[in-house]
Write a protein that holds these residues in place. Structure first.
Motif, PDB file in Angstrom:
ATOM      1  N   PRO A 197       1.028  -1.031  -0.013  1.00 29.63           N
ATOM      2  CA  PRO A 197       0.151  -0.475   0.191  1.00 29.63           C
ATOM      3  C   PRO A 197       1.176   1.251  -0.418  1.00 29.63           C
ATOM      4  N   LEU A 198       0.337   2.090  -1.239  1.00 28.25           N
ATOM      5  CA  LEU A 198       0.694   3.017  -0.973  1.00 28.25           C
ATOM      6  C   LEU A 198       0.943   3.793  -0.541  1.00 28.25           C
ATOM      7  N   ASP A 199       1.204   5.474  -0.075  1.00 19.20           N
ATOM      8  CA  ASP A 199       0.478   7.349   0.338  1.00 19.20           C
ATOM      9  C   ASP A 199       0.671   7.689  -1.366  1.00 19.20           C
ATOM     10  N   GLY A 200       1.297   7.408  -2.233  1.00 17.06           N
ATOM     11  CA  GLY A 200       1.465   8.406  -3.340  1.00 17.06           C
ATOM     12  C   GLY A 200       2.752   8.132  -4.143  1.00 17.06           C
ATOM     13  N   GLY A 201       2.973   7.966  -5.551  1.00 22.01           N
ATOM     14  CA  GLY A 201       4.015   7.986  -6.674  1.00 22.01           C
ATOM     15  C   GLY A 201       3.924   8.546  -7.740  1.00 22.01           C
ATOM     16  N   PHE A 202       5.078   8.369  -8.345  1.00 24.44           N
ATOM     17  CA  PHE A 202       5.900   9.488  -9.179  1.00 24.44           C
ATOM     18  C   PHE A 202       5.533   7.945 -10.605  1.00 24.44           C
ATOM     19  N   ASP A 203       4.883   9.008 -11.573  1.00 23.44           N
ATOM     20  CA  ASP A 203       5.068   7.903 -12.759  1.00 23.44           C
ATOM     21  C   ASP A 203       5.490   8.127 -14.090  1.00 23.44           C
ATOM     22  N   ALA A 204       6.820   7.630 -14.462  1.00 22.66           N
ATOM     23  CA  ALA A 204       6.634   7.947 -15.537  1.00 22.66           C
ATOM     24  C   ALA A 204       6.812   7.092 -16.499  1.00 22.66           C
ATOM     25  N   ILE A 205       5.649   6.549 -16.645  1.00 26.90           N
ATOM     26  CA  ILE A 205       5.915   5.118 -18.013  1.00 26.90           C
ATOM     27  C   ILE A 205       4.404   4.983 -18.419  1.00 26.90           C
ATOM     28  N   ILE A 217      -2.468   3.025  -4.378  1.00 31.20           N
ATOM     29  CA  ILE A 217      -2.383   3.727  -3.682  1.00 31.20           C
ATOM     30  C   ILE A 217      -3.787   3.835  -2.928  1.00 31.20           C
ATOM     31  N   ARG A 218      -3.266   4.266  -1.825  1.00 35.15           N
ATOM     32  CA  ARG A 218      -4.024   3.993  -0.695  1.00 35.15           C
ATOM     33  C   ARG A 218      -5.377   5.402  -0.856  1.00 35.15           C
ATOM     34  N   SER A 219      -6.745   5.345   0.024  1.00 31.87           N
ATOM     35  CA  SER A 219      -7.580   6.468  -0.274  1.00 31.87           C
ATOM     36  C   SER A 219      -6.715   7.852   0.379  1.00 31.87           C
ATOM     37  N   GLY A 220      -6.921   8.755  -0.369  1.00 28.07           N
ATOM     38  CA  GLY A 220      -6.244  10.613   0.056  1.00 28.07           C
ATOM     39  C   GLY A 220      -5.397  10.620  -0.979  1.00 28.07           C
ATOM     40  N   GLY A 237     -10.774   5.490 -15.494  1.00 28.46           N
ATOM     41  CA  GLY A 237     -11.272   4.923 -14.846  1.00 28.46           C
ATOM     42  C   GLY A 237     -10.308   4.918 -13.332  1.00 28.46           C
ATOM     43  N   LEU A 238      -9.043   4.734 -13.502  1.00 27.13           N
ATOM     44  CA  LEU A 238      -7.781   5.419 -12.341  1.00 27.13           C
ATOM     45  C   LEU A 238      -8.050   6.219 -11.200  1.00 27.13           C
ATOM     46  N   ARG A 239      -8.237   6.053 -10.306  1.00 24.03           N
ATOM     47  CA  ARG A 239      -8.902   7.549  -9.239  1.00 24.03           C
ATOM     48  C   ARG A 239      -7.271   7.663  -8.774  1.00 24.03           C
ATOM     49  N   SER A 240      -7.175   8.722  -8.246  1.00 25.25           N
ATOM     50  CA  SER A 240      -6.437   9.827  -7.894  1.00 25.25           C
ATOM     51  C   SER A 240      -5.549  10.182  -8.554  1.00 25.25           C
ATOM     52  N   VAL A 241      -4.880  10.262  -9.813  1.00 22.15           N
ATOM     53  CA  VAL A 241      -3.869  10.553 -11.088  1.00 22.15           C
ATOM     54  C   VAL A 241      -4.339  11.532 -10.861  1.00 22.15           C
ATOM     55  N   LYS A 242      -2.789  11.872 -11.066  1.00 18.76           N
ATOM     56  CA  LYS A 242      -2.773  14.079 -11.298  1.00 18.76           C
ATOM     57  C   LYS A 242      -2.027  14.171 -12.449  1.00 18.76           C
ATOM     58  N   PRO A 243      -2.282  13.938 -13.844  1.00 17.82           N
ATOM     59  CA  PRO A 243      -1.305  14.368 -14.539  1.00 17.82           C
ATOM     60  C   PRO A 243      -0.866  15.712 -14.597  1.00 17.82           C
TER      61      PRO A 243
END
Length: 309
Positions: A197-205, A217-220, A237-243
């Protein structure tokens, strides 16, 4: 005077050529910058491929970041001077001997930064600072970074460590794991392994790798999605994604905001948090060798063009 240019879109090795460049003069309120160093970045190669052909006119000279000195200046320009070292931002065109641009897009470079560090101060260090600011993690959180052995991945790992935030580095090979031996990491795993379970992430892929991180990623929490190295978008449909796209932020920001953000980046470079490893420098005429070197899986630093070599 030379330039590396694409007269059509396609694979960089097929469509890029090095040719004589016409002499350029400053436009009204503009300058001409004599380039001293410019980096090869994925964004340059993706642009050459035609991914953004709808907004890129041909012929196209790549090079979104680099450093140079002001070689010519319009009489209406104030606040800049001949011979001053600057980052010529806001457009491509760094892979040539001279670049003309509006003076407002020139960011003065501090004297204590080398050309190599200045030439790599924009795309990765600024993106890292801005996406970290947007995610706003707190000490003790667990935040994942994929493509963690990349230049920006390493910067993010150092910035997270400086904030007492636990990091999970995700890489694609054991060789990439070895490249992270000197970086501050709480844990490192191979792509495809189960994620905690993650609190956040950085996705370059993007693609499956980004989707797997988003689902862990956990809720919030939030996933900062800032790159598309896989060439595949995130599924809907993925939640919590911030482009986040650096170009959009830079063109929406005021010049004062951009200068303030770059001042913060310059401090990060001085401290070592955002310093970039340089593996090799090539003249413009050796662009085929430079591109082949850049594509090597074993590469562990940036490749620069230096027009004066």
């Amino acid at each position: 005077m030379l330039r590396i240019v694409a007269h059509g879109f396609g694979a960089p090795a097929d469509v890029l050529v090095c040719e004589p460049a016409p002499r350029v003069e400053p436009e009204p309120s503009g300058v001409v910058v004599r380039m001293r160093a410019s980096a090869i970045n994925p964004s340059d190669l993706v642009s050459v491929s035609g991914a953004y052909s709808f907004r890129i006119p041909l012929p196209f000279v790549p090079g979104f970041e680099g450093v140079g000195v002001i070689d010519a200046i319009d009489a209406e320009v104030s606040g800049l001077r001949m011979g001053q070292r600057v980052l010529p931002l806001g457009s491509a065109g760094g892979w040539q001997s001279f670049k003309a641009l509006p003076a407002e897009w020139c960011i003065p470079v501090p004297d204590d930064l080398s050309d190599e560090q200045a030439a790599t101060a924009y795309v990765n260090p600024l993106t890292a600072r801005l996406i970290l600011r947007t995610l706003a993690p707190s000490p003790g959180m667990l935040v994942a970074v994929n493509a963690a052995n990349s230049a920006i991945g390493r910067i993010l790992l150092r910035l997270l460590d400086a904030m007492n935030i636990r990091s999970l580095a995700i890489v694609r090979s054991k060789q990439a794991m070895a490249l992270l031996a000197d970086e501050p990491i709480c844990n490192v795993i191979l792509a495809g392994e189960p994620l905690p379970p993650l609190d956040g992430g950085f996705d370059a892929i993007g693609g499956d790798d980004g989707a797997a991180m988003a689902q862990a990623i956990r809720s919030g929490g939030a996933l900062m999605h800032y790159g598309l190295l896989s060439g595949r978008p995130l599924p809907p449909g993925l939640r919590s994604v911030k482009p986040f796209w650096l170009r959009n932020w830079v063109h929406a920001a005021s010049r004062a905001e951009l200068r303030a953000a770059m001042a913060e980046v310059f401090d990060d470079i001085r401290s070592g948090l955002a310093a970039t490893t340089i593996e090799a420098c090539y003249p413009l005429s050796a662009y085929r060798v430079a591109l082949a070197h850049n594509a090597q899986a074993s590469r562990c630093g940036k490749i620069l063009f230096k027009p004066q070599l």
